[in-house]
Scaffold this active site. Structure first.
Site, PDB file in Angstrom:
ATOM      1  N   TYR A 190       0.835  -1.214   0.000  1.00 54.59           N
ATOM      2  CA  TYR A 190       0.000   0.000   0.000  1.00 54.59           C
ATOM      3  C   TYR A 190       0.872   1.268   0.000  1.00 54.59           C
ATOM      4  O   TYR A 190       0.631   2.198  -0.769  1.00 54.59           O
ATOM      5  CB  TYR A 190      -0.892  -0.052   1.235  1.00 54.59           C
ATOM      6  CG  TYR A 190      -1.972   0.993   1.328  1.00 54.59           C
ATOM      7  CD1 TYR A 190      -3.222   0.788   0.738  1.00 54.59           C
ATOM      8  CD2 TYR A 190      -1.771   2.172   2.047  1.00 54.59           C
ATOM      9  CE1 TYR A 190      -4.231   1.731   0.859  1.00 54.59           C
ATOM     10  CE2 TYR A 190      -2.773   3.118   2.164  1.00 54.59           C
ATOM     11  CZ  TYR A 190      -4.000   2.891   1.575  1.00 54.59           C
ATOM     12  OH  TYR A 190      -5.004   3.835   1.704  1.00 54.59           O
ATOM     13  N   LYS A 205       0.904   4.081  -2.891  1.00 51.39           N
ATOM     14  CA  LYS A 205       0.493   5.449  -2.556  1.00 51.39           C
ATOM     15  C   LYS A 205       1.644   6.437  -2.729  1.00 51.39           C
ATOM     16  O   LYS A 205       1.423   7.583  -3.117  1.00 51.39           O
ATOM     17  CB  LYS A 205      -0.060   5.500  -1.124  1.00 51.39           C
ATOM     18  CG  LYS A 205      -1.355   4.697  -0.935  1.00 51.39           C
ATOM     19  CD  LYS A 205      -2.491   5.251  -1.794  1.00 51.39           C
ATOM     20  CE  LYS A 205      -3.836   4.652  -1.448  1.00 51.39           C
ATOM     21  NZ  LYS A 205      -4.927   5.179  -2.298  1.00 51.39           N
TER      22      LYS A 205
HETATM   23  N1  CAA Z   1       5.324  -1.653  14.984  1.00 51.64           N
HETATM   24  C1  CAA Z   1       6.186  -2.612  15.371  1.00 51.64           C
HETATM   25  N2  CAA Z   1       5.831  -3.898  15.497  1.00 51.64           N
HETATM   26  C2  CAA Z   1       4.579  -4.234  15.211  1.00 51.64           C
HETATM   27  C3  CAA Z   1       3.636  -3.284  14.783  1.00 51.64           C
HETATM   28  C4  CAA Z   1       4.048  -1.953  14.687  1.00 51.64           C
HETATM   29  N3  CAA Z   1       3.227  -0.973  14.295  1.00 51.64           N
HETATM   30  N4  CAA Z   1       2.473  -3.919  14.543  1.00 51.64           N
HETATM   31  C5  CAA Z   1       2.671  -5.235  14.810  1.00 51.64           C
HETATM   32  N5  CAA Z   1       3.945  -5.416  15.235  1.00 51.64           N
HETATM   33  C6  CAA Z   1       4.582  -6.660  15.616  1.00 51.64           C
HETATM   34  C7  CAA Z   1       3.896  -7.307  16.806  1.00 51.64           C
HETATM   35  O1  CAA Z   1       4.364  -6.759  18.005  1.00 51.64           O
HETATM   36  C8  CAA Z   1       4.321  -8.748  16.641  1.00 51.64           C
HETATM   37  O2  CAA Z   1       5.667  -8.889  17.023  1.00 51.64           O
HETATM   38  P1  CAA Z   1       6.208 -10.297  17.617  1.00 51.64           P
HETATM   39  O3  CAA Z   1       6.002 -11.311  16.557  1.00 51.64           O
HETATM   40  O4  CAA Z   1       7.639 -10.010  17.944  1.00 51.64           O
HETATM   41  O5  CAA Z   1       5.361 -10.548  18.834  1.00 51.64           O
HETATM   42  C9  CAA Z   1       4.248  -8.914  15.141  1.00 51.64           C
HETATM   43  O6  CAA Z   1       4.419  -7.613  14.572  1.00 51.64           O
HETATM   44  C10 CAA Z   1       2.909  -9.459  14.733  1.00 51.64           C
HETATM   45  O7  CAA Z   1       2.875  -9.501  13.381  1.00 51.64           O
HETATM   46  P2  CAA Z   1       2.069 -10.570  12.537  1.00 51.64           P
HETATM   47  O8  CAA Z   1       2.689 -10.648  11.205  1.00 51.64           O
HETATM   48  O9  CAA Z   1       1.866 -11.819  13.325  1.00 51.64           O
HETATM   49  O10 CAA Z   1       0.717  -9.921  12.218  1.00 51.64           O
HETATM   50  P3  CAA Z   1      -0.579  -9.524  12.920  1.00 51.64           P
HETATM   51  O11 CAA Z   1      -1.547 -10.571  12.645  1.00 51.64           O
HETATM   52  O12 CAA Z   1      -0.362  -9.084  14.318  1.00 51.64           O
HETATM   53  O13 CAA Z   1      -0.975  -8.213  12.049  1.00 51.64           O
HETATM   54  C11 CAA Z   1      -0.777  -6.219  10.820  1.00 51.64           C
HETATM   55  C12 CAA Z   1      -0.026  -7.305  11.571  1.00 51.64           C
HETATM   56  C13 CAA Z   1      -1.601  -6.790   9.688  1.00 51.64           C
HETATM   57  C14 CAA Z   1       0.230  -5.243  10.249  1.00 51.64           C
HETATM   58  C15 CAA Z   1      -1.710  -5.528  11.831  1.00 51.64           C
HETATM   59  O14 CAA Z   1      -0.941  -5.062  12.892  1.00 51.64           O
HETATM   60  C16 CAA Z   1      -2.464  -4.372  11.234  1.00 51.64           C
HETATM   61  O15 CAA Z   1      -3.524  -4.517  10.647  1.00 51.64           O
HETATM   62  N6  CAA Z   1      -1.911  -3.147  11.399  1.00 51.64           N
HETATM   63  C17 CAA Z   1      -2.529  -1.931  10.885  1.00 51.64           C
HETATM   64  C18 CAA Z   1      -1.992  -1.600   9.543  1.00 51.64           C
HETATM   65  C19 CAA Z   1      -2.615  -0.307   9.128  1.00 51.64           C
HETATM   66  O16 CAA Z   1      -2.507   0.729   9.753  1.00 51.64           O
HETATM   67  N7  CAA Z   1      -3.304  -0.321   8.009  1.00 51.64           N
HETATM   68  C20 CAA Z   1      -3.982   0.841   7.540  1.00 51.64           C
HETATM   69  C21 CAA Z   1      -5.276   0.413   6.946  1.00 51.64           C
HETATM   70  S1  CAA Z   1      -6.307   1.820   6.593  1.00 51.64           S
HETATM   71  C22 CAA Z   1      -5.563   2.554   5.316  1.00 51.64           C
HETATM   72  O17 CAA Z   1      -4.650   2.082   4.742  1.00 51.64           O
HETATM   73  C23 CAA Z   1      -6.124   3.898   4.932  1.00 51.64           C
HETATM   74  C24 CAA Z   1      -5.078   4.921   4.946  1.00 51.64           C
HETATM   75  O18 CAA Z   1      -4.668   5.346   3.872  1.00 51.64           O
HETATM   76  C25 CAA Z   1      -4.589   5.463   6.194  1.00 51.64           C
END
Ligand code: CAA
Length: 248
Positions: free
Chosen positions: A155, A159
């Site tokens: 994404y 973008k």
């Molecule tokens: N920073 C650092 N570490 C992070 C993190 C972050 N922001 N988010 C997750 N992690 C870490 C967790 O702590 C975990 O670490 P460990 O494995 O060491 O415990 C690990 O990542 C988990 O990752 P997974 O791959 O297992 O994934 P998940 O199932 O937890 O999901 C994700 C990860 C999909 C990125 C989820 O956190 C998510 O949906 N995040 C939001 C993403 C986001 O903001 N998207 C925007 C959508 S809206 C949009 O896009 C419109 C716009 O223009 C703004």
């Protein structure tokens, strides 16, 4: 222009939260508004709902990922209504996940829908705009194209790519009275943002100085501003609208 000398505005991905607000705002401004869709059943329901609210928005089918499909859509608009004066490249999707887990299809779907679509749609309207010496191209990017967002390599790349497209095309078509600009919304209260897990979303909102998600109407208002005849000296620009989440 349509038969009543109204400027024609085409919004891609019209049935989503942002697209709906944009269509309504542009309709209020007096444009002949066309909303692009890919899902016919959803679009017809959407159109009927808007009609009941007093908005006469036409719908046009086209897959923005497919150059030829867009070509057919633009040809249909030209036959049915007239030539497109304002194009809002709004269609977009997310397929979030860490790169180490991302499938090739999640990469390609996002690049196709969010970035290749901008080429597909703009390419089909730009020559007409050059001939008529007027046009407005408004690309809906994201705060996550200006900075990184964990889980959004696809994404963010798409973008961010929009910014380069906007700046270069703005230079190419300025002398024809066409402006090309980008809007970079932050987190807006749409289904896309509400699909982010609640815990993660709460953490994101906590980073927004305004302390809330943005409203779709707030982004639509900016689209309306950039679409107007009065903003002819604004081109190649990027407008951030993110509640202060990313300032630079
Ligand atoms: N920073 C650092 N570490 C992070 C993190 C972050 N922001 N988010 C997750 N992690 C870490 C967790 O702590 C975990 O670490 P460990 O494995 O060491 O415990 C690990 O990542 C988990 O990752 P997974 O791959 O297992 O994934 P998940 O199932 O937890 O999901 C994700 C990860 C999909 C990125 C989820 O956190 C998510 O949906 N995040 C939001 C993403 C986001 O903001 N998207 C925007 C959508 S809206 C949009 O896009 C419109 C716009 O223009 C703004």
């Amino acid at each position: 222009m349509d038969a009543n000398n109204k400027r024609i505005a085409l919004v891609t991905g019209a049935t989503g939260g942002l697209g709906t607000a944009m269509c309504k705002e542009l309709y209020h401004d007096g444009y002949h508004v066309l909303g692009n869709y890919r899902n016919k059943a959803k679009a017809e329901e959407w159109q009927a709902k808007l009609k009941a609210e007093g908005f006469e928005i036409e719908v046009v089918e086209g897959d923005v990922c497919d150059f030829d499909s867009v070509g057919r859509m633009i040809a249909e608009i030209e036959t049915r209504v007239g030539t497109v004066d304002i194009l809002v490249n709004n269609a977009g999707i997310t397929r979030d996940g860490r790169l180490s887990k991302m499938s090739q299809s999640d990469w390609h779907e996002v690049i196709n829908t969010n970035l290749n679509s901008v080429f597909n749609c703009t390419r089909h309207v730009i020559e007409g705009m050059i001939e008529r010496k007027f046009g407005r191209i408004i690309n809906i990017s994201s705060v996550n194209g200006q900075r990184g967002q964990f889980g959004q390599t696809n994404y963010s790349a798409a973008k961010a790519g929009m910014h380069g497209f906007t700046k270069t095309l703005a230079m190419e078509v300025a002398k024809y009275g066409i402006t090309v600009n980008t809007i970079s919304p932050g987190y807006i209260a749409t289904d896309m943002v509400m699909a982010v897990p609640e815990k993660v979303r709460d953490q994101i909102v906590a980073q927004i100085p305004l302390g809330r998600l943005g409203g779709t109407h707030e982004v639509a208002h900016l689209v309306s501003f950039l679409a107007s005849d009065e903003t002819s000296f604004i081109t190649g620009a990027n407008y951030s609208i993110n509640g202060g989440q990313h300032v630079y």
